[in-house]
Design a protein around this motif. Structure first.
Motif, short mmCIF file in Angstrom:
data_model
loop_
_atom_site.label_atom_id
_atom_site.label_comp_id
_atom_site.label_asym_id
_atom_site.label_seq_id
_atom_site.Cartn_x
_atom_site.Cartn_y
_atom_site.Cartn_z
N GLU A 90 0.82 -1.21 0.00
CA GLU A 90 0.00 0.00 0.00
C GLU A 90 0.86 1.26 0.00
O GLU A 90 0.53 2.25 -0.67
CB GLU A 90 -0.93 -0.02 1.21
N ARG A 95 -2.65 -0.32 -6.07
CA ARG A 95 -4.09 -0.29 -5.89
C ARG A 95 -4.56 -1.59 -5.25
O ARG A 95 -3.86 -2.62 -5.31
CB ARG A 95 -4.78 -0.08 -7.23
N THR A 98 -4.24 -5.03 -6.92
CA THR A 98 -3.01 -5.81 -6.93
C THR A 98 -3.15 -7.07 -6.09
O THR A 98 -2.61 -8.12 -6.43
CB THR A 98 -1.84 -4.95 -6.39
N LYS A 298 -6.70 -5.71 3.44
CA LYS A 298 -6.10 -4.40 3.71
C LYS A 298 -5.24 -4.49 4.96
O LYS A 298 -5.55 -5.24 5.89
CB LYS A 298 -7.21 -3.35 3.91
N GLY A 359 -12.86 -1.02 -3.97
CA GLY A 359 -11.75 -0.76 -3.07
C GLY A 359 -12.14 -0.62 -1.62
O GLY A 359 -11.31 -0.20 -0.80
#
Length: 396
Positions: A90, A95, A98, A298, A359
């Motif tokens: 990140e 992005r 990926t 994330k 996202g």
């Protein structure tokens, strides 16, 4: 794919493969042990055991593949977060796609594999499994001849054969079948012979009688016959329901069964359940991959939060799959469950797919996370006090 995407895909695919292999072997072993008594009783060769195990693998793969994917994706993403790899990705300006692309590639590949296995490989393997067990049950008559006593083929089904005559004929055949609720059937024949008929073995009983008793009112009916054919696999009249079960039929056949098919005439709901099973199972690998990415894709700075997200992913996946098993089992009885069998995994794919593409990632609520942290701290403190008290008591 970029190098980092290939790296992520390689790690996920490897862990998914080994998880799938381990789970398949475990479940396959339990299924083989359930049926192994038939093979050991008849003295089947080692090849029969291997064939039995091989025929069970496809049906096991369809069930465990989504969970193997969930383990592979979740563990790799959690490991990358713990090793700060997601933070580096990140920070480098990559992005979310990926990380999403490897997850999608593996999920789609596994979904296609499950679809092909469920519709092409599994029906064939079920037919082979049926044939192996049918042959083993046929050989049980030879054991019964040698033992000269009643032989239990399965719960509620017993056989006795007095002797084996020249030419392979059997003399003094007695069969007791109490497997059907409310009905007891006894077959007796002076002689009989086992003959192959197409893909099955037929027990042809000669000069005997069939006694059937209705246990609800104790009424007995007696039928005398000069010849009577029984399917060795199921011990039902050969011309009646000895047809292949829906799980052994090909998908094109189930979509357009023969008008005289036993299940099409008497139990059409079984065909519906099998079709729903084949066309809904493949949705779960894709749904599970998207769920895992949405919660774990994330970087998280709080290790407890990452663990709790993983637990939430497992809870959602288990709940969805558990409902899927139930809805498929009930799909033949009610159209609502038939629709829900497709709707639930479909909604999961749409919902979590939209979040992944845009996202957005999810996490447990902050209040929930703080509450969980306090609970863990309280439990840890209590365990620490118990350990100190226990050690102090031992020292004294």
């Amino acid at each position: 794919m970029k190098q980092i995407e290939r790296y992520i895909l390689r790690r996920m695919a490897s862990l998914t493969f080994w998880s799938l292999t381990a789970a398949t072997l475990l479940v396959m072993t339990t299924q083989v042990l359930i049926r192994v008594d038939v093979l050991t009783t008849t003295g089947q060769a080692f090849g029969a055991f291997m064939l039995l195990a091989a025929t069970i693998i496809p049906s096991v793969i369809s069930v465990v593949a989504p969970f193997a994917l969930l383990i592979g994706v979740s563990q790799v993403l959690s490991g990358m977060n713990s090793d700060s790899e997601l933070v580096v990705i990140e920070a480098a300006g990559a992005r979310p796609a990926t990380v999403l692309r490897p997850v999608m590639a593996l999920s789609v590949a596994l979904s296609i594999m499950v679809l092909l296995v469920a519709n092409f490989v599994e029906p064939w393997s079920n037919r082979k499994l049926y044939d192996v067990l049918a042959q083993a049950q046929s050989d049980l008559f030879s054991v019964a001849v040698r033992s000269g006593t009643f032989m239990k083929l399965e719960d509620g089904l017993h056989v006795q054969v007095n002797e084996k005559l020249p030419g392979g004929a059997l003399s003094g055949i007695f069969l007791s079948d109490t497997r059907t609720d409310g009905t007891e059937a006894i077959y007796y024949a002076k002689s009989g012979v086992i003959r192959p008929e197409g893909e099955t073995n037929i027990l042809l009983l000669l000069d005997g009688e069939l006694q059937q008793r209705d246990t609800s009112n104790d009424q007995i009916s007696i039928v005398t016959f000069s010849s009577y054919a029984l399917d060795m696999a199921a011990f039902v009249p050969a011309g009646e329901s000895a047809a292949r079960r829906p799980k052994e039929q090909s998908t094109p056949y189930l979509l357009d069964p023969a008008p005289d098919d036993f299940y099409f005439q008497k139990a059409r709901f079984v065909i519906t359940e099998e079709l729903v099973q084949r066309f809904s199972t493949w949705l779960y690998p894709l749904a599970f991959g998207l769920i895992a990415f949405t919660f774990l894709g994330k970087a998280r700075s709080n290790r407890h939060e990452q663990f709790q997200n993983g637990a939430l992913v497992a809870g959602i996946a288990l709940g969805a799959r558990g409902f899927g098993f139930y809805s498929v089992a009930e799909s033949g009885m009610t159209p609502v469950m038939e629709v829900l069998s497709y709707l639930v995994p479909g909604l999961l794919i749409v919902l979590f797919g939209a979040l992944a593409i845009t996202g957005h990632t999810l996490t447990i609520p902050k209040a929930w996370a703080r509450l969980n942290d306090r609970l863990l701290e309280a439990v840890s403190a209590r365990l620490a006090r118990w350990n100190r008290t226990h050690k102090g008591g031992q020292s004294a």
